[in-house]
Every structure is written in structure tokens, then in C-alpha cells.
Design a protein around this motif. Structure first.
Motif, mmCIF file in Angstrom:
data_model
loop_
_atom_site.group_PDB
_atom_site.id
_atom_site.type_symbol
_atom_site.label_atom_id
_atom_site.label_comp_id
_atom_site.label_asym_id
_atom_site.label_seq_id
_atom_site.Cartn_x
_atom_site.Cartn_y
_atom_site.Cartn_z
ATOM 1 N N LEU A 190 0.846 -1.183 0.000
ATOM 2 C CA LEU A 190 0.000 0.000 0.000
ATOM 3 C C LEU A 190 0.886 1.239 0.000
ATOM 4 C CD1 LEU A 190 -2.768 1.320 0.235
ATOM 5 C CD2 LEU A 190 -2.709 0.868 2.687
ATOM 6 N N ASP A 191 0.750 2.033 -1.050
ATOM 7 C CA ASP A 191 1.511 3.273 -1.215
ATOM 8 C C ASP A 191 0.534 4.433 -1.050
ATOM 9 O OD1 ASP A 191 2.847 5.516 -2.161
ATOM 10 O OD2 ASP A 191 3.086 4.757 -4.197
ATOM 11 N N ILE A 192 0.556 5.034 0.129
ATOM 12 C CA ILE A 192 -0.364 6.140 0.402
ATOM 13 C C ILE A 192 0.416 7.339 0.916
ATOM 14 C CG2 ILE A 192 -2.377 4.714 0.886
ATOM 15 C CD1 ILE A 192 -1.803 5.016 3.843
ATOM 16 N N ALA A 193 -0.144 8.490 0.747
ATOM 17 C CA ALA A 193 0.491 9.686 1.292
ATOM 18 C C ALA A 193 0.202 9.712 2.790
ATOM 19 C CB ALA A 193 -0.031 10.934 0.592
ATOM 20 N N LEU A 194 -0.923 10.237 3.157
ATOM 21 C CA LEU A 194 -1.349 10.283 4.557
ATOM 22 C C LEU A 194 -0.210 10.575 5.525
ATOM 23 C CD1 LEU A 194 -3.978 7.392 4.688
ATOM 24 C CD2 LEU A 194 -4.390 9.845 4.627
ATOM 25 N N GLY A 195 0.563 11.615 5.199
ATOM 26 C CA GLY A 195 1.608 12.017 6.113
ATOM 27 C C GLY A 195 1.036 12.450 7.449
ATOM 28 N N ASP A 196 -0.145 13.040 7.420
ATOM 29 C CA ASP A 196 -0.802 13.507 8.639
ATOM 30 C C ASP A 196 -1.302 12.326 9.465
ATOM 31 O OD1 ASP A 196 -2.109 15.494 10.367
ATOM 32 O OD2 ASP A 196 -3.954 14.654 9.543
ATOM 33 N N ARG A 197 -0.934 12.293 10.715
ATOM 34 C CA ARG A 197 -1.320 11.180 11.602
ATOM 35 C C ARG A 197 -2.833 11.041 11.738
ATOM 36 N NH1 ARG A 197 2.322 9.320 15.946
ATOM 37 N NH2 ARG A 197 0.464 9.404 17.233
ATOM 38 N N ASN A 198 -3.554 12.151 11.796
ATOM 39 C CA ASN A 198 -5.008 12.071 11.964
ATOM 40 C C ASN A 198 -5.664 11.396 10.765
ATOM 41 O OD1 ASN A 198 -4.988 13.384 14.503
ATOM 42 N ND2 ASN A 198 -4.857 15.362 13.483
ATOM 43 N N GLY A 199 -5.266 11.799 9.567
ATOM 44 C CA GLY A 199 -5.809 11.172 8.368
ATOM 45 C C GLY A 199 -5.430 9.712 8.280
ATOM 46 N N ALA A 200 -4.193 9.395 8.630
ATOM 47 C CA ALA A 200 -3.734 8.011 8.589
ATOM 48 C C ALA A 200 -4.497 7.161 9.598
ATOM 49 C CB ALA A 200 -2.231 7.946 8.866
ATOM 50 N N LYS A 201 -4.674 7.674 10.795
ATOM 51 C CA LYS A 201 -5.415 6.912 11.813
ATOM 52 C C LYS A 201 -6.840 6.640 11.352
ATOM 53 C CE LYS A 201 -6.796 6.881 16.690
ATOM 54 N NZ LYS A 201 -7.686 5.810 16.404
ATOM 55 N N TYR A 202 -7.492 7.648 10.805
ATOM 56 C CA TYR A 202 -8.860 7.483 10.315
ATOM 57 C C TYR A 202 -8.908 6.398 9.231
ATOM 58 C CZ TYR A 202 -13.289 8.439 8.007
ATOM 59 O OH TYR A 202 -14.533 8.311 7.439
ATOM 60 N N PHE A 203 -7.964 6.432 8.317
ATOM 61 C CA PHE A 203 -7.931 5.433 7.244
ATOM 62 C C PHE A 203 -7.677 4.032 7.799
ATOM 63 C CE2 PHE A 203 -5.739 2.981 3.944
ATOM 64 C CZ PHE A 203 -6.687 3.042 2.925
ATOM 65 N N PHE A 204 -6.659 3.890 8.637
ATOM 66 C CA PHE A 204 -6.313 2.568 9.168
ATOM 67 C C PHE A 204 -7.409 2.001 10.062
ATOM 68 C CE2 PHE A 204 -1.697 3.989 8.620
ATOM 69 C CZ PHE A 204 -1.600 3.382 7.383
ATOM 70 N N ASP A 205 -8.108 2.870 10.788
ATOM 71 C CA ASP A 205 -9.199 2.401 11.652
ATOM 72 C C ASP A 205 -10.366 1.823 10.852
ATOM 73 O OD1 ASP A 205 -7.807 3.046 13.929
ATOM 74 O OD2 ASP A 205 -8.970 4.862 14.387
ATOM 75 N N HIS B 181 1.648 23.674 3.393
ATOM 76 C CA HIS B 181 0.776 22.509 3.564
ATOM 77 C C HIS B 181 1.190 21.668 4.773
ATOM 78 C CE1 HIS B 181 -1.636 18.993 2.546
ATOM 79 N NE2 HIS B 181 -0.547 18.261 2.678
ATOM 80 N N TYR B 182 2.471 21.341 4.864
ATOM 81 C CA TYR B 182 2.928 20.428 5.908
ATOM 82 C C TYR B 182 3.052 21.072 7.281
ATOM 83 C CZ TYR B 182 3.524 16.715 2.563
ATOM 84 O OH TYR B 182 3.274 15.741 1.633
ATOM 85 N N GLU B 183 3.178 22.393 7.358
ATOM 86 C CA GLU B 183 3.298 23.015 8.681
ATOM 87 C C GLU B 183 2.002 22.914 9.474
ATOM 88 O OE1 GLU B 183 2.469 27.796 8.051
ATOM 89 O OE2 GLU B 183 4.512 27.039 7.944
ATOM 90 N N LYS B 184 0.883 22.679 8.810
ATOM 91 C CA LYS B 184 -0.416 22.565 9.473
ATOM 92 C C LYS B 184 -0.697 21.154 9.978
ATOM 93 C CE LYS B 184 -2.251 25.594 5.916
ATOM 94 N NZ LYS B 184 -3.203 25.627 4.802
ATOM 95 N N LEU B 185 0.114 20.189 9.591
ATOM 96 C CA LEU B 185 -0.193 18.783 9.858
ATOM 97 C C LEU B 185 0.711 18.174 10.925
ATOM 98 C CD1 LEU B 185 -0.560 17.599 6.145
ATOM 99 C CD2 LEU B 185 -2.352 18.400 7.686
ATOM 100 N N ASP B 186 0.237 17.112 11.522
ATOM 101 C CA ASP B 186 1.029 16.312 12.458
ATOM 102 C C ASP B 186 1.688 15.194 11.637
ATOM 103 O OD1 ASP B 186 2.127 14.755 14.440
ATOM 104 O OD2 ASP B 186 0.225 14.225 15.386
ATOM 105 N N VAL B 187 2.845 15.495 11.098
ATOM 106 C CA VAL B 187 3.534 14.559 10.222
ATOM 107 C C VAL B 187 4.642 13.872 11.024
ATOM 108 C CG1 VAL B 187 4.725 14.256 8.034
ATOM 109 C CG2 VAL B 187 3.054 16.075 8.283
ATOM 110 N N ASN B 188 4.231 12.852 11.749
ATOM 111 C CA ASN B 188 5.154 12.082 12.572
ATOM 112 C C ASN B 188 4.780 10.611 12.482
ATOM 113 O OD1 ASN B 188 6.829 14.137 14.042
ATOM 114 N ND2 ASN B 188 4.783 14.894 14.521
#
Length: 175
Positions: free
Chosen positions: A76-91, A139-146
Motif C-alpha cells: 500500500l503506497d499512500i500519502a497520509l503524512g498527517d497522523r489524523n488522516g492516517a489513523k482514520y484510514f487505518f481504523d 501545507h505540511y506546517e499545518k499537519l502532524d507529520v510524525n
């Protein structure tokens, strides 16, 4: 039980390059969010990015869940650098008994990461929405990219070959 390899991180960190290398070596499919975005953009002409992304991730989650249910090996090759978006997707996914390798890709060399974006800006692909280097940083300064605790961090600031060796060691394949 299938193996699931997930590549997540900011744009221009090598997700697609490394996911495709791994897919080629293991002869398994790579599901790429950008492929769906490009198809939607070219056929449905949906200009609103948030609507396009919602459709894209909905389609992608259904495709991935089908593979998870069948216990097949996938990448799976996804962007979802933002933790919130990634968590929502993985959940939204039930990984069942599948063995999952989650990779968070980053480029710690800011100059190298900037150079990669400058190259992309010269010939952008349909899914690439950044218009300038300033737009990227804004774009990235607004996100939790960790990374999450269960992700392996791959620093792609060096060669793609070194990054691929790091991934190969983690998944314990002599690639």
C-alpha cells in the motif's frame, strides 16, 4: 495469512519508488492512492480536492479490505503524512491475522527534500497539487507529520538502494 507492506509519509520521500521496487522483487501488487486520484481527475473532472480525496480513500479502503479478507500479500503506497488522516484510514480496515509492516518514510535532509520537490514542479503528474516550494511548506506546517509507534522509520535522504536495503532487513528478506 498475508503480508501487508504500507508506505506512508510526506510527498517526495520515495514512497512510490520503494513500494514499486518491493512489489517488483516480491511479485505482488502495489495499491497506490495516486493512481486512483489520477483516474478520478481525468475521468470525473472533480476539481474539489477534499471530495476527490474522500472518494479516493473510500475506493482504496474497499480494495485493501478485500485483499486483507483474502489474506493476500499487498503493498500500500499512500500519502497520509498527517497522523489524523492516517489513523482514520487505518481504523476503517480490519487487518485480521495479516502480518503488517508499516513504513514511515522521511527525508531528513531538507535541501534534498526541497530539490525533489523542485524536480516535481518542473513536470507535475496529475495527482501532484503543489504549485510551489512555499505551497509545500505551508501545507505540511499545518499537519502532524510524525510516525506512529508501530511504524519503521526509513530516512530516504541517502540513496534509494540504501533505503531499500533497510526495508529488506526489516522484512527479513534477502532482497
Amino acid at each position: 495469512m498475508g503480508n501487508v507492506y504500507i508506505f506512508r509519509g510526506k510527498a517526495a520521500t520515495g514512497k512510490s519508488t520503494l513500494a514499486n521496487m518491493l512489489g517488483s522483487k516480491l511479485a505482488i501488487p502495489v495499491f497506490c492512492k495516486d493512481d486512483i486520484v489520477d483516474a478520478i481527475k481525468s475521468s470525473a473532472n472533480i476539481e474539489d480536492r477534499s471530495i476527490r480525496n474522500a472518494i479516493c480513500y473510500n475506493v482504496l479502503s474497499r480494495m485493501i479490505q478485500r485483499s486483507l479478507d483474502l489474506n493476500t500479500d499487498i503493498i500500500l503506497d499512500i500519502a497520509l503524512g498527517d497522523r489524523n488522516g492516517a489513523k482514520y484510514f487505518f481504523d476503517r480496515l480490519d487487518f485480521k491475522e495479516n502480518r503488517t509492516f508499516k513504513f514511515f518514510l522521511k527525508c531528513s535532509d531538507l535541501n534534498e527534500w526541497k530539490r525533489r520537490h523542485e524536480e516535481r514542479l518542473k513536470n507535475p503528474l496529475p495527482h501532484q497539487s503543489f504549485k510551489s516550494i512555499e505551497h509545500v511548506f505551508e501545507h505540511y506546517e499545518k499537519l502532524d507529520v510524525n510516525p506512529f509507534e508501530d511504524e519503521y522509520i526509513i530516512d530516504t535522504s541517502e540513496s534509494v538502494e540504501k533505503s531499500f536495503r533497510d526495508i529488506s532487513r526489516i522484512i527479513n528478506y534477502g532482497l
